[in-house]
Scaffold this active site. Structure first.
Site, PDB file in Angstrom:
ATOM      1  N   GLY A   1       5.885  -2.244   3.498  1.00  0.00           N
ATOM      2  CA  GLY A   1       5.510  -2.764   4.803  1.00  0.00           C
ATOM      3  C   GLY A   1       6.100  -4.145   5.058  1.00  0.00           C
ATOM      4  O   GLY A   1       7.036  -4.562   4.373  1.00  0.00           O
ATOM      5  N   ASP A   2       5.564  -4.857   6.032  1.00  0.00           N
ATOM      6  CA  ASP A   2       6.203  -6.111   6.422  1.00  0.00           C
ATOM      7  C   ASP A   2       6.112  -7.192   5.341  1.00  0.00           C
ATOM      8  O   ASP A   2       7.026  -8.000   5.182  1.00  0.00           O
ATOM      9  CB  ASP A   2       5.688  -6.619   7.776  1.00  0.00           C
ATOM     10  N   GLY A   3       5.026  -7.192   4.567  1.00  0.00           N
ATOM     11  CA  GLY A   3       4.945  -8.143   3.464  1.00  0.00           C
ATOM     12  C   GLY A   3       6.087  -7.921   2.473  1.00  0.00           C
ATOM     13  O   GLY A   3       6.738  -8.879   2.027  1.00  0.00           O
TER      14      GLY A   3
ATOM     15  N   GLY B   1       0.829  -1.200   0.000  1.00  0.00           N
ATOM     16  CA  GLY B   1       0.000   0.000   0.000  1.00  0.00           C
ATOM     17  C   GLY B   1       0.862   1.248   0.000  1.00  0.00           C
ATOM     18  O   GLY B   1       1.883   1.296   0.676  1.00  0.00           O
TER      19      GLY B   1
ATOM     20  N   ASP C   1       0.097   2.566   8.678  1.00  0.00           N
ATOM     21  CA  ASP C   1      -0.430   1.856   9.854  1.00  0.00           C
ATOM     22  C   ASP C   1       0.465   1.900  11.090  1.00  0.00           C
ATOM     23  O   ASP C   1       0.016   1.611  12.192  1.00  0.00           O
ATOM     24  CB  ASP C   1      -0.696   0.395   9.496  1.00  0.00           C
TER      25      ASP C   1
ATOM     26  N   ARG D   1       1.077  -5.322  -5.814  1.00  0.00           N
ATOM     27  CA  ARG D   1       1.365  -6.576  -5.115  1.00  0.00           C
ATOM     28  C   ARG D   1       1.696  -7.603  -6.195  1.00  0.00           C
ATOM     29  O   ARG D   1       1.051  -7.663  -7.230  1.00  0.00           O
ATOM     30  CB  ARG D   1       0.159  -7.025  -4.292  1.00  0.00           C
TER      31      ARG D   1
ATOM     32  N   ARG E   1      -6.242  -2.518  10.275  1.00  0.00           N
ATOM     33  CA  ARG E   1      -6.904  -3.808  10.310  1.00  0.00           C
ATOM     34  C   ARG E   1      -6.416  -4.625  11.519  1.00  0.00           C
ATOM     35  O   ARG E   1      -7.198  -5.286  12.177  1.00  0.00           O
ATOM     36  CB  ARG E   1      -6.595  -4.572   9.014  1.00  0.00           C
TER      37      ARG E   1
ATOM     38  N   GLU F   1     -10.686  -0.280  11.583  1.00  0.00           N
ATOM     39  CA  GLU F   1     -11.266  -1.310  10.700  1.00  0.00           C
ATOM     40  C   GLU F   1     -11.383  -2.656  11.397  1.00  0.00           C
ATOM     41  O   GLU F   1     -12.371  -3.366  11.279  1.00  0.00           O
ATOM     42  CB  GLU F   1     -10.359  -1.526   9.478  1.00  0.00           C
TER      43      GLU F   1
ATOM     44  N   ASP G   1       2.754  -0.083  12.105  1.00  0.00           N
ATOM     45  CA  ASP G   1       2.684  -1.367  12.806  1.00  0.00           C
ATOM     46  C   ASP G   1       3.978  -2.172  12.697  1.00  0.00           C
ATOM     47  O   ASP G   1       3.985  -3.375  12.931  1.00  0.00           O
ATOM     48  CB  ASP G   1       1.519  -2.193  12.249  1.00  0.00           C
TER      49      ASP G   1
ATOM     50  N   THR H   1       4.319   2.794   5.411  1.00  0.00           N
ATOM     51  CA  THR H   1       2.921   2.377   5.579  1.00  0.00           C
ATOM     52  C   THR H   1       2.283   3.338   6.565  1.00  0.00           C
ATOM     53  O   THR H   1       2.943   3.809   7.484  1.00  0.00           O
ATOM     54  CB  THR H   1       2.803   0.939   6.119  1.00  0.00           C
TER      55      THR H   1
END
Lengths: 328, 328, 328, 328
Positions: free
Chosen positions: C106-108, C15, C132, C76, C176, C227, C134, C130
């Site tokens: 991000g982590d992915g 993202g 987020d 992706r 999320r 979310e 996180d 990201t």
């Protein structure tokens, strides 16, 4: 030192900064949460001397978290610098049954608080509210983050017109003794040069650097100048110097001014203010005094007021280097 | 006059204003819609003389509708003021097979366009792009609305700090010959006084009015000053006068400067730019020349360029009255 | 591991988040500063597989520091999850003489980078991008600060209409798995309740709390819902529950959505991106690999990628408490 | 009809819109200017019935010109739709010696005002406050311009993420019966398609158009959908249809929601509100009743209330055409 406080007063002092209202709200609500009374003091130490107080509860601070400025107003007080003034302030507080004081302001305000405590043993706690970010004991003062966004937004706008016209802009930002605003906003605004009080680039090197930047194909440039920059010339003299010593540039000056102090606080400053208010009140309730609350390593920490008022925070040398690399 | 145009050139000239990019985009896309070629001219009349052109299609203008400034850059051209310069410009256009020209700029730019047409019979069409809103034939010039929002946002921020400190602020906004920005932004910013080029309030009456305002309980005041205000003093002299003639006010000055020209255009300016671009190209395609497109009674209308460059639009007297009533 | 790198590739993956462009700019300029070549990879790992590369120099990244999104685009990639896909990516890099890779994501995205390194020994360095926030190893991910300001600005606007109509608003924000956005923006927006994935308030207690808040005189309320909140109902079911179990409230829902990912990055994110880009490139140049750069205790630090992808950062319990106290 | 009014009441009714506070301020200050008393009525017609009044003077409205929402709050009143309710409202007004009423709201509110006048002969004057811009007799309703800027800002942000990921976004904006917001914000946001209540594009043609746009090289698209669009499907059904009938697009939905009603009013709306308040009060003072003030041809004009409530303003066909040309 009182074992249990029953009524806390809060005031804002010195230059205002975005987030002061959010901090007042937090102090008031933390008092309410702990079932402590709270009063607001108008116009800083002036109002303390005059007893210009107002009872505040959770509802009094509704709708202010996103407002710039300070609903308690701020002022500089000459009288509080005298023993007589401070005695009056003490009398006002005692008369109103106040037994703890939260001072939101800068180092000048903290110096006053410290003397006040030393003379009367009155519990005081400081919250660093100033856009300059120059106070030891916190990585961020209240209002710094908001001011940075305001400055960067202005630089973005100036960039639009600079690059439409191949112009060189000198943009003056706040920071009489410290270059934190200039350095951060300069990097974020993509400035070609940043002039700060901590470093003397020198006029020749400035012109050299601008020439180099132009040769690399840049047709417009922005130089951020902190109020107190070390070259020792004001921004209009800088313009004159460059006008005389560089050809082909249309040089303009923009002094951002007091706009930098206002505006709705950023999320960062609102959260910081909320945390600081809680920490300040609860520290007083724990019997502590003569501290400033601050953000250190992402945590709320206390710093003795006499440390907080010693010197100014240093510029981050890593940022200076980042700035150099970015203007390659 | 050519019956059917095959290639249209577009340039931006004079001071840049938000919405110029949206207008360029509209000119380019309207050409594409009508299967006409389009070229962009860099740096206004300078680029016209030098043949600094770029072929543009619908994709060239992707992602610029929300950008301040002008991707074609702007400049003032001394050479275009000479017959020789204009001859070169004509030759460049002919060489590139261009048979129509859209000029986005102010009255100076339109004067150039008109002379150019008179000398070479080259079809020209004007789009009024300037934040000053001083051009006859349109109720709104491109960028005026955006500049107003920028100024009002700055006044809101200054108000935060003014009211926290009981200060009087003189805020200088753009407008050398006309007070449109000052008057509109002054009303919207809740200014106590507005000084414009069209009206001489006089220093005594200014001080009187400020005193009256303070007596009514206002502890802070903001006075908006257009660059070209009639009192005939610059804003720092104004401050000095008030410092000497009024007591109890802490007087500050803020000059908003070039920031007013930049920034993402407002919705109003983007829609206006889109409409003007369509109208300009389609008017050229209909064989018209020497007109400026404008917004009159909410419709796109044409005004002869020689009308557009005569004089400046008048201040709206109703607004002056509204301003007086609001600062009651 | 190569002693000296000569060409570094940079890509954005997963993202998008505000600040990614500023990070790309920093990577490119740091390469230029060290006289290293740099290429941009389009569409993340997809472009790596396809060899969709572009040479980049200091000029290629001009004017992007303040742009949201990513000029390199993101995607992706299913194919990169296969050994064959990664082999193609490796071949593309080798063919283009690239010997180091900076992955902004991000982590992915980091998991992919780590496997890629383990298989081919290719030097990789991660920059956490990201909204987020996180990712373990940095107190702030790129874009988090900007997203917070976007969310808080939206809450401020919703508050205007909520308090004009005595309404209860459920406002859904991104997050999320983690409640960082909800918790920070909720405090800053003055939310009455904040529902996050880490904590299950329970529907009964939510209604109790809203009733209490109303009894205290609040006529309007805002509840921030992440979310992935633990109550396990989506926001429309929440509304239905409250509609059925509370009287007198006019309940509305607002899902902020993808707007949260866009916009000009804040000063904080631009400075952070600039610092991270420098650190990432210079760490690769020092022969390091398989690290993520991060902000820890206000300094740039490296965290092994396999730590960064383990688990999510924990919610700050102090903030939960501050939120409780503020909604007194 | 009273020859000379002595006390005017002002209320806000229906959905709130940015600029309502600026209009209240203007009504109150115009009363002060003419030495007329003024009272504010809370919660629209509900407060009128209950006599929920507050004396207001120039100071009461200080600092509200830049605030969204309405300090007088708004509500929909069932009781005012009954004769009994209106009788109570009349009694409240008579009891408070009020002899004129300014209603800030939309056509529903004006219908109530008109019936009230017809039954009791009470002088009423309307100010059109709604973001929908759907009221006959004014080119701009209060709040429309601000809402457009809010929507366009959100579209700009969504565009950042859409173009980073090659996505198709459906963005729903307010406008149940009219497409003014969708059409203007769509043009300004560079939308590829705009779906409005006034026009039925049809699903097949929508898909065709999106396919055409993609073939022209656009990798991302934004479709603006007014709440009441004629295709007759809600926005999530639209997404499903496109998901099924177009390949290769990652389709997302964003519903902007109530955020559109809030925020600091734009300069345009503040000036408009100030002008409308003056005109409304002075028209009442001139003995006029049953009119709405509006902006027509850049001037303040009166329109009989029964005209204002007949039908909705038509969409500007020129804008539809501009939108088509721009999405070439």
């Amino acid at each position: 030192m009182p074992k249990t406080l029953k009524k806390i007063a809060v005031l804002t002092s010195g230059g205002d900064s975005p987030g002061m209202n959010a901090a007042i709200r937090s102090v008031v609500r933390t008092c309410a949460y702990h079932s402590i009374d709270c009063i607001g003091v108008y116009r800083g130490y002036e109002g303390l001397i005059e007893g210009d107080f107002k009872e505040m509860n959770a509802r009094s601070v509704r709708g202010i978290i996103n407002k710039g400025g300070t609903i308690l107003k701020s002022a500089r007080s000459k009288e509080f610098r005298t023993k007589e003034g401070r005695q009056k302030a003490y009398d006002s507080l005692v008369k109103a049954n106040v037994d703890g004081l939260v001072v939101i302001g800068g180092d000048g305000s903290f110096t006053g608080a410290l003397i006040f405590n030393q003379e009367f043993g009155f519990p005081v706690m400081g919250i660093p509210g100033t856009i300059d970010n120059d106070i030891v004991g916190t990585t961020h003062t209240l209002g710094f983050d908001t001011a940075l966004n305001t400055v960067v937004d202005a630089i973005d706008k100036i960039r639009d017109t600079a690059s439409s016209h191949n112009r060189l802009f000198f943009v003056e930002v706040m920071g009489r003794d410290v270059g934190h605003i200039a350095l951060n906003a300069g990097i974020a605004g993509g400035a070609e040069e940043i002039l700060i009080p901590e470093e003397n680039l020198g006029l020749e090197r400035l012109v050299e650097s601008l020439n180099r930047s132009r040769k690399s194909g840049k047709s417009s440039s922005i130089v951020i100048v902190a109020e107190g920059d070390k070259i020792g010339k004001n921004i209009f003299q800088l313009k004159d110097y460059v006008d005389e010593n560089m050809e082909g540039y249309d040089v303009r000056v923009s002094v951002l001014g007091h706009m930098q102090r206002g505006g709705a606080p950023s999320c960062f400053d609102r959260v910081l203010a909320s945390r600081m208010g809680v920490k300040a009140v609860e520290s007083l309730l724990e019997g502590k005094t003569n501290f400033m609350v601050g953000l250190l390593n992402s945590k709320m920490e206390l710093t003795p007021l006499d440390n907080a008022i010693k010197g100014k925070t240093k510029i981050n040398l890593e940022l200076l280097r980042v700035s150099d690399i970015m203007s390659t």
